[in-house]
Design a protein around this motif. Structure first.
Motif, PDB file in Angstrom:
ATOM      1  N   CYS A  40      12.226  18.458   4.845  1.00  0.00           N
ATOM      2  CA  CYS A  40      11.744  19.086   6.071  1.00  0.00           C
ATOM      3  C   CYS A  40      10.905  20.303   5.710  1.00  0.00           C
ATOM      4  CB  CYS A  40      12.925  19.499   6.949  1.00  0.00           C
ATOM      5  SG  CYS A  40      12.488  20.431   8.430  1.00  0.00           S
ATOM      6  N   ALA A  41       9.727  20.401   6.315  1.00  0.00           N
ATOM      7  CA  ALA A  41       8.832  21.517   6.042  1.00  0.00           C
ATOM      8  C   ALA A  41       8.135  21.966   7.328  1.00  0.00           C
ATOM      9  CB  ALA A  41       7.792  21.128   5.000  1.00  0.00           C
ATOM     10  N   PRO A  42       8.039  23.261   7.555  1.00  0.00           N
ATOM     11  CA  PRO A  42       7.310  23.759   8.728  1.00  0.00           C
ATOM     12  C   PRO A  42       5.821  23.496   8.594  1.00  0.00           C
ATOM     13  CG  PRO A  42       8.796  25.429   7.847  1.00  0.00           C
ATOM     14  CD  PRO A  42       8.678  24.354   6.813  1.00  0.00           C
ATOM     15  N   SER A  43       5.168  23.259   9.724  1.00  0.00           N
ATOM     16  CA  SER A  43       3.726  23.048   9.718  1.00  0.00           C
ATOM     17  C   SER A  43       2.961  24.354   9.565  1.00  0.00           C
ATOM     18  CB  SER A  43       3.291  22.347  11.015  1.00  0.00           C
ATOM     19  OG  SER A  43       3.581  23.142  12.145  1.00  0.00           O
ATOM     20  N   GLY A  44       3.661  25.470   9.742  1.00  0.00           N
ATOM     21  CA  GLY A  44       3.060  26.775   9.601  1.00  0.00           C
ATOM     22  C   GLY A  44       4.080  27.779   9.088  1.00  0.00           C
ATOM     23  N   ILE A  45       3.759  29.043   9.196  1.00  0.00           N
ATOM     24  CA  ILE A  45       4.639  30.103   8.714  1.00  0.00           C
ATOM     25  C   ILE A  45       5.699  30.448   9.756  1.00  0.00           C
ATOM     26  CG2 ILE A  45       4.774  32.500   7.963  1.00  0.00           C
ATOM     27  CD1 ILE A  45       1.941  32.236   6.904  1.00  0.00           C
ATOM     28  N   ILE A  46       6.953  30.485   9.322  1.00  0.00           N
ATOM     29  CA  ILE A  46       8.066  30.923  10.152  1.00  0.00           C
ATOM     30  C   ILE A  46       8.724  32.105   9.454  1.00  0.00           C
ATOM     31  CG2 ILE A  46      10.264  30.328  11.206  1.00  0.00           C
ATOM     32  CD1 ILE A  46       9.417  27.449  11.283  1.00  0.00           C
ATOM     33  N   SER A  47       8.728  33.247  10.102  1.00  0.00           N
ATOM     34  CA  SER A  47       9.308  34.451   9.515  1.00  0.00           C
ATOM     35  C   SER A  47      10.778  34.595   9.888  1.00  0.00           C
ATOM     36  CB  SER A  47       8.533  35.692   9.965  1.00  0.00           C
ATOM     37  OG  SER A  47       8.626  35.858  11.370  1.00  0.00           O
ATOM     38  N   ARG A  48      11.485  35.388   9.116  1.00  0.00           N
ATOM     39  CA  ARG A  48      12.889  35.724   9.364  1.00  0.00           C
ATOM     40  C   ARG A  48      13.793  34.494   9.481  1.00  0.00           C
ATOM     41  NH1 ARG A  48      10.233  38.373  13.255  1.00  0.00           N
ATOM     42  NH2 ARG A  48      11.462  37.370  14.926  1.00  0.00           N
ATOM     43  N   ILE A  49      13.592  33.530   8.613  1.00  0.00           N
ATOM     44  CA  ILE A  49      14.434  32.340   8.601  1.00  0.00           C
ATOM     45  C   ILE A  49      15.833  32.708   8.143  1.00  0.00           C
ATOM     46  CG2 ILE A  49      14.863  30.136   7.481  1.00  0.00           C
ATOM     47  CD1 ILE A  49      11.893  29.654   7.423  1.00  0.00           C
ATOM     48  N   ASN A  50      16.824  32.253   8.884  1.00  0.00           N
ATOM     49  CA  ASN A  50      18.213  32.506   8.550  1.00  0.00           C
ATOM     50  C   ASN A  50      18.853  31.229   8.003  1.00  0.00           C
ATOM     51  OD1 ASN A  50      20.742  33.724   8.324  1.00  0.00           O
ATOM     52  ND2 ASN A  50      21.263  33.340  10.469  1.00  0.00           N
ATOM     53  N   ARG A  51      19.516  30.499   8.859  1.00  0.00           N
ATOM     54  CA  ARG A  51      20.210  29.280   8.448  1.00  0.00           C
ATOM     55  C   ARG A  51      19.311  28.055   8.628  1.00  0.00           C
ATOM     56  NH1 ARG A  51      23.955  30.221  11.332  1.00  0.00           N
ATOM     57  NH2 ARG A  51      23.424  28.914  13.146  1.00  0.00           N
ATOM     58  N   MET A  52      19.427  27.107   7.732  1.00  0.00           N
ATOM     59  CA  MET A  52      18.706  25.851   7.810  1.00  0.00           C
ATOM     60  C   MET A  52      19.729  24.717   7.733  1.00  0.00           C
ATOM     61  SD  MET A  52      15.610  26.802   5.143  1.00  0.00           S
ATOM     62  CE  MET A  52      14.422  25.612   5.770  1.00  0.00           C
ATOM     63  N   GLY A  53      19.422  23.595   8.361  1.00  0.00           N
ATOM     64  CA  GLY A  53      20.406  22.530   8.333  1.00  0.00           C
ATOM     65  C   GLY A  53      19.899  21.188   8.816  1.00  0.00           C
ATOM     66  N   TRP A  54      20.803  20.224   8.768  1.00  0.00           N
ATOM     67  CA  TRP A  54      20.539  18.866   9.222  1.00  0.00           C
ATOM     68  C   TRP A  54      21.613  18.430  10.207  1.00  0.00           C
ATOM     69  CZ3 TRP A  54      16.203  16.114   8.084  1.00  0.00           C
ATOM     70  CH2 TRP A  54      15.414  16.580   7.030  1.00  0.00           C
ATOM     71  N   TYR A  55      21.190  17.759  11.259  1.00  0.00           N
ATOM     72  CA  TYR A  55      22.071  17.194  12.259  1.00  0.00           C
ATOM     73  C   TYR A  55      21.713  15.722  12.428  1.00  0.00           C
ATOM     74  CZ  TYR A  55      23.170  22.035  13.437  1.00  0.00           C
ATOM     75  OH  TYR A  55      23.572  23.346  13.387  1.00  0.00           O
ATOM     76  N   ARG A  56      22.610  14.954  13.037  1.00  0.00           N
ATOM     77  CA  ARG A  56      22.315  13.546  13.260  1.00  0.00           C
ATOM     78  C   ARG A  56      22.899  13.081  14.584  1.00  0.00           C
ATOM     79  NH1 ARG A  56      26.154  10.737   8.589  1.00  0.00           N
ATOM     80  NH2 ARG A  56      28.190  11.115   9.607  1.00  0.00           N
ATOM     81  N   GLN A  57      22.306  12.019  15.117  1.00  0.00           N
ATOM     82  CA  GLN A  57      22.762  11.452  16.373  1.00  0.00           C
ATOM     83  C   GLN A  57      22.684   9.933  16.308  1.00  0.00           C
ATOM     84  OE1 GLN A  57      20.640  12.776  19.873  1.00  0.00           O
ATOM     85  NE2 GLN A  57      22.379  12.290  21.187  1.00  0.00           N
ATOM     86  N   ALA A  58      23.829   9.289  16.468  1.00  0.00           N
ATOM     87  CA  ALA A  58      23.906   7.843  16.485  1.00  0.00           C
ATOM     88  C   ALA A  58      23.839   7.352  17.931  1.00  0.00           C
ATOM     89  CB  ALA A  58      25.198   7.369  15.822  1.00  0.00           C
ATOM     90  N   PRO A  59      23.448   6.094  18.156  1.00  0.00           N
ATOM     91  CA  PRO A  59      23.375   5.551  19.514  1.00  0.00           C
ATOM     92  C   PRO A  59      24.699   5.695  20.252  1.00  0.00           C
ATOM     93  CG  PRO A  59      22.288   4.082  17.990  1.00  0.00           C
ATOM     94  CD  PRO A  59      22.988   5.120  17.155  1.00  0.00           C
TER      95      PRO A  59
END
Length: 121
Positions: A22-41
């Motif tokens: 996962c990568a931002p398309s631009g600059i994001i400042s003050r990034i804290n937590r990053m993560g992954w979530y999922r959703q099944a049907p």
């Protein structure tokens, strides 16, 4: 507006591996937590894994020991290495980046559009 671009999803056999990025398309400042979530049907979105700026990680019980989350603070990217995949891992996976508040802006979250992961023989 900055968006999160996800890649790496696809079809894999049980026991196989995939790596999501996962990568931002631009600059994001003050990034804290990053993560992954999922959703099944038919199910609600659930946490898969998170990682803080200092490298502290948190995993769902269902993926602990099989998945590994990592981040590159220089590039502001986050990845999820998924090993020993099971059919129950089948879901749409979403990238999340949390941005800390400042004097000018409130705390905010950025979400990817989702990438499909299908585990089947």
């Amino acid at each position: 507006q900055v968006q999160l671009v996800e890649s790496g999803g696809g079809l894999v056999q049980p026991g196989g591996s995939l790596r999501l990025s996962c990568a931002p398309s631009g600059i994001i400042s003050r990034i804290n937590r990053m993560g992954w979530y999922r959703q099944a049907p038919g199910k609600q979105r659930e946490l898969v894994a998170t990682i803080t700026s200092d490298g502290s990680t948190n995993y769902a019980d269902s993926v602990r020991g099989r998945f590994t989350i990592s981040r590159d603070n220089a590039k502001n990217t986050v990845a999820l290495q998924m090993n020993s995949l099971k059919p129950e891992d089948t879901a749409v996976y979403y990238c999340n980046i949390n941005r800390r508040s400042s004097f000018y802006d409130r705390e905010s979250d950025y979400w990817g559009q989702g990438t499909q992961v299908t585990v089947s023989s």
